[in-house]
Design an enzyme around this catalytic site. Structure first.
Site, PDB file in Angstrom:
ATOM      1  N   GLU A  11     -30.071 -21.070 -30.830  1.00 24.52           N
ATOM      2  CA  GLU A  11     -31.522 -20.865 -30.706  1.00 24.52           C
ATOM      3  C   GLU A  11     -31.835 -20.756 -29.215  1.00 24.52           C
ATOM      4  O   GLU A  11     -31.760 -21.736 -28.482  1.00 24.52           O
ATOM      5  CB  GLU A  11     -32.289 -22.036 -31.328  1.00 24.52           C
ATOM      6  CG  GLU A  11     -32.110 -22.199 -32.834  1.00 24.52           C
ATOM      7  CD  GLU A  11     -33.041 -21.318 -33.643  1.00 24.52           C
ATOM      8  OE1 GLU A  11     -33.804 -20.538 -33.042  1.00 24.52           O
ATOM      9  OE2 GLU A  11     -32.994 -21.408 -34.886  1.00 24.52           O
TER      10      GLU A  11
ATOM     11  N   GLU B 192     -37.576 -12.076 -33.456  1.00 26.44           N
ATOM     12  CA  GLU B 192     -36.799 -12.731 -32.406  1.00 26.44           C
ATOM     13  C   GLU B 192     -36.088 -11.677 -31.554  1.00 26.44           C
ATOM     14  O   GLU B 192     -34.857 -11.573 -31.545  1.00 26.44           O
ATOM     15  CB  GLU B 192     -35.846 -13.744 -33.050  1.00 26.44           C
ATOM     16  CG  GLU B 192     -36.623 -14.844 -33.775  1.00 26.44           C
ATOM     17  CD  GLU B 192     -35.774 -15.769 -34.638  1.00 26.44           C
ATOM     18  OE1 GLU B 192     -34.533 -15.687 -34.544  1.00 26.44           O
ATOM     19  OE2 GLU B 192     -36.347 -16.572 -35.399  1.00 26.44           O
TER      20      GLU B 192
ATOM     21  N   HIS C 186     -30.465 -16.615 -32.592  1.00 24.05           N
ATOM     22  CA  HIS C 186     -31.852 -16.859 -33.001  1.00 24.05           C
ATOM     23  C   HIS C 186     -32.682 -17.264 -31.780  1.00 24.05           C
ATOM     24  O   HIS C 186     -32.159 -17.518 -30.702  1.00 24.05           O
ATOM     25  CB  HIS C 186     -31.920 -18.000 -34.024  1.00 24.05           C
ATOM     26  CG  HIS C 186     -31.425 -17.635 -35.379  1.00 24.05           C
ATOM     27  ND1 HIS C 186     -32.258 -17.397 -36.446  1.00 24.05           N
ATOM     28  CD2 HIS C 186     -30.159 -17.467 -35.856  1.00 24.05           C
ATOM     29  CE1 HIS C 186     -31.537 -17.103 -37.526  1.00 24.05           C
ATOM     30  NE2 HIS C 186     -30.257 -17.139 -37.186  1.00 24.05           N
TER      31      HIS C 186
ATOM     32  N   HIS D 204     -33.903 -12.600 -38.067  1.00 24.56           N
ATOM     33  CA  HIS D 204     -35.349 -12.775 -38.094  1.00 24.56           C
ATOM     34  C   HIS D 204     -35.969 -11.721 -37.174  1.00 24.56           C
ATOM     35  O   HIS D 204     -35.664 -11.669 -35.977  1.00 24.56           O
ATOM     36  CB  HIS D 204     -35.735 -14.177 -37.643  1.00 24.56           C
ATOM     37  CG  HIS D 204     -35.384 -15.238 -38.645  1.00 24.56           C
ATOM     38  ND1 HIS D 204     -34.997 -16.506 -38.293  1.00 24.56           N
ATOM     39  CD2 HIS D 204     -35.351 -15.200 -40.006  1.00 24.56           C
ATOM     40  CE1 HIS D 204     -34.746 -17.211 -39.389  1.00 24.56           C
ATOM     41  NE2 HIS D 204     -34.952 -16.434 -40.438  1.00 24.56           N
TER      42      HIS D 204
ATOM     43  N   ARG E 166     -41.318 -11.663 -39.567  1.00 25.04           N
ATOM     44  CA  ARG E 166     -40.071 -12.436 -39.571  1.00 25.04           C
ATOM     45  C   ARG E 166     -39.094 -11.987 -40.659  1.00 25.04           C
ATOM     46  O   ARG E 166     -37.887 -11.912 -40.428  1.00 25.04           O
ATOM     47  CB  ARG E 166     -40.417 -13.916 -39.791  1.00 25.04           C
ATOM     48  CG  ARG E 166     -39.234 -14.837 -40.122  1.00 25.04           C
ATOM     49  CD  ARG E 166     -39.772 -16.235 -40.407  1.00 25.04           C
ATOM     50  NE  ARG E 166     -38.783 -17.152 -40.965  1.00 25.04           N
ATOM     51  CZ  ARG E 166     -38.089 -18.040 -40.275  1.00 25.04           C
ATOM     52  NH1 ARG E 166     -38.256 -18.126 -38.959  1.00 25.04           N
ATOM     53  NH2 ARG E 166     -37.234 -18.859 -40.863  1.00 25.04           N
TER      54      ARG E 166
END
Length: 426
Positions: free
Chosen positions: A386, A185, A309, A182, A238
């Site tokens: 994440e 990020e 992520h 993405h 993104r």
């Protein structure tokens, strides 16, 4: 005929150059007055309202999708839509809290001083793709006996998706890391490059053991087109950058484009304008297709797959397509997750991570790289990390937090790999 092909080739080259010039010269998108709101979503009707807003990504950009455990959604709202947005929330009794007042302020704060900008490559700022690739070249040149480059494939815009393999001895079990699928990020590629550097330079015994005992296959920037665009044009971009054949919206969520329970259970969107658009077919994106083809060629060379992520502070394992079923080795995955989270929280920052299956802990997400590797390549240890934070900065994590996040990554990875090895997967 030869002359015709030469003319066509020249025209294609001019179009590419013109496109590159337009990207470089056009002004960046600004987010003055854009706020981010934490919404408390309590029922199906409220969920449906937010889902409708999410399809209008230029006006309402979902930063964190709804999950049943927190019952929260984080959404960025354009200033021109604020009055309508607030009326809609009032009409449907959706409570809200503003967590970021002005997104552009955070973007501006990412910029560094000229002195810092001229410093050698480090982890106190975010770098563009060309700078990361130049650093990667320098690493390959400095450590020729233990590193080698590998090429995953080409992006839609013709960029090379590059990776580095670090191997100190033949026969080591392998670990594959994919980062920055993405585009926005940025903390993910910053953490990936730091992790590469640590594997090569750290003198800490535990890190040296990590480097010496395993082969590491690391792709610092996977979504190269989107990442370049997020720096040159739109910080909040993104998706990939391939145009859609019948719609003006561009790009696909590459992490919904893999052929594993693709587009099932509302785990992605069929709307080309959605941030979670899965593509018209699995593998429609050359990047996703290239990764699956590359991984098949080395499937006997790695046992663990990890995708970097942000944000939210989660360690997520399969499955993403359902919260009603769990893998046969789910207890082991939970044990690994507990080891990771405990190690991270033990650092002075006290950062808390939640762990468990994607669909159970977070939300249903289908067609992801981690689930594809787990289900199709039968790699039974696969995780999505994440990173920081939980919404205060979201995707725009300040550069001052790069190194703390990296330190947490290393603590977590040491524990994760140690527990994975202890359980017999490595």
């Amino acid at each position: 005929m030869r002359l015709l092909w030469l003319c066509v080739g020249a025209l294609a080259l001019l179009l590419v150059l013109a496109s590159a010039a337009t990207l470089k010269d056009s002004p960046k998108e600004r987010y003055d007055g854009y706020g981010v709101y934490r919404l408390s979503v309590k029922n199906k009707l409220q969920q449906a309202v937010i889902e409708q807003l999410s399809q209008l990504s230029s006006k309402y950009n979902i930063w964190k999708d709804y999950d049943e455990q927190s019952q929260e959604v984080h959404i960025m709202v354009a200033p021109a839509e604020l009055q309508h947005f607030q009326s809609l929330l009032s009409l449907h009794a959706i409570s809200s809290e503003q967590i970021i007042e002005n997104v552009q302020d955070l973007i501006d704060a990412e910029q560094v001083t000229p002195a810092a900008d001229s410093a050698p490559f480090g982890w106190t700022k975010y770098y563009e793709l060309a700078e990361i690739e130049a650093w990667l070249d320098s690493v390959l040149a400095a450590y020729p006996t233990v590193t080698e480059e590998f090429i995953v494939g080409q992006s839609y815009e013709g960029r090379t998706i590059r990776g580095i393999k670090i191997s100190h001895k033949a026969g080591n079990p392998g670990i594959f890391i994919e980062s920055n699928i993405h585009a926005r990020e940025w903390i993910t590629s910053a953490s990936a490059t730091w992790f590469i550097n640590e594997l090569l330079t750290s003198q800490e015994p535990a890190v040296r053991n990590l480097a010496d005992s395993y082969d590491w296959h690391i792709v610092p920037v996977f979504n190269v087109d989107g990442f370049e665009y997020s720096h040159a044009k739109n910080r909040m971009w993104r998706k990939t950058r391939q145009p859609h054949a019948t719609n003006e919206c561009i790009g696909v969520d590459a992490n919904r484009n893999f052929d594993s329970h693709w587009l099932e259970n509302n785990g992605a969107s069929s709307n080309p304008c959605s941030e979670t658009f899965a593509g018209d077919v699995p593998g429609s994106e050359p990047e996703a297709k290239a990764l699956t083809e590359y991984l098949k060629t080395i499937e006997n060379e790695f046992s663990v797959y990890i995708s970097f992520h942000s944000y939210g502070q989660y360690l997520l394992s399969p499955y993403g397509h359902t919260k009603e079923e769990f893998p046969d080795n789910y207890d082991d995955l939970l044990e690994i997750g507990e080891a990771f989270a405990t190690a991270v929280e033990s650092l002075p920052y006290g950062t808390a991570y939640r762990y468990g299956s994607t669909a159970d802990v977070l939300y249903v997400a289908t067609g992801t790289s981690v689930d594809w590797v787990f289900n199709e390549l039968n790699k039974k240890v696969a995780f999505t990390i994440e990173y920081r934070d939980q919404g205060r900065y979201g995707f725009i994590l300040p550069p001052v937090q790069i190194l703390p996040n990296c330190q947490e990554l290393m603590a977590g990875m040491l524990a994760l790999i140690d527990k994975t090895q202890e359980l017999g997967y490595l």
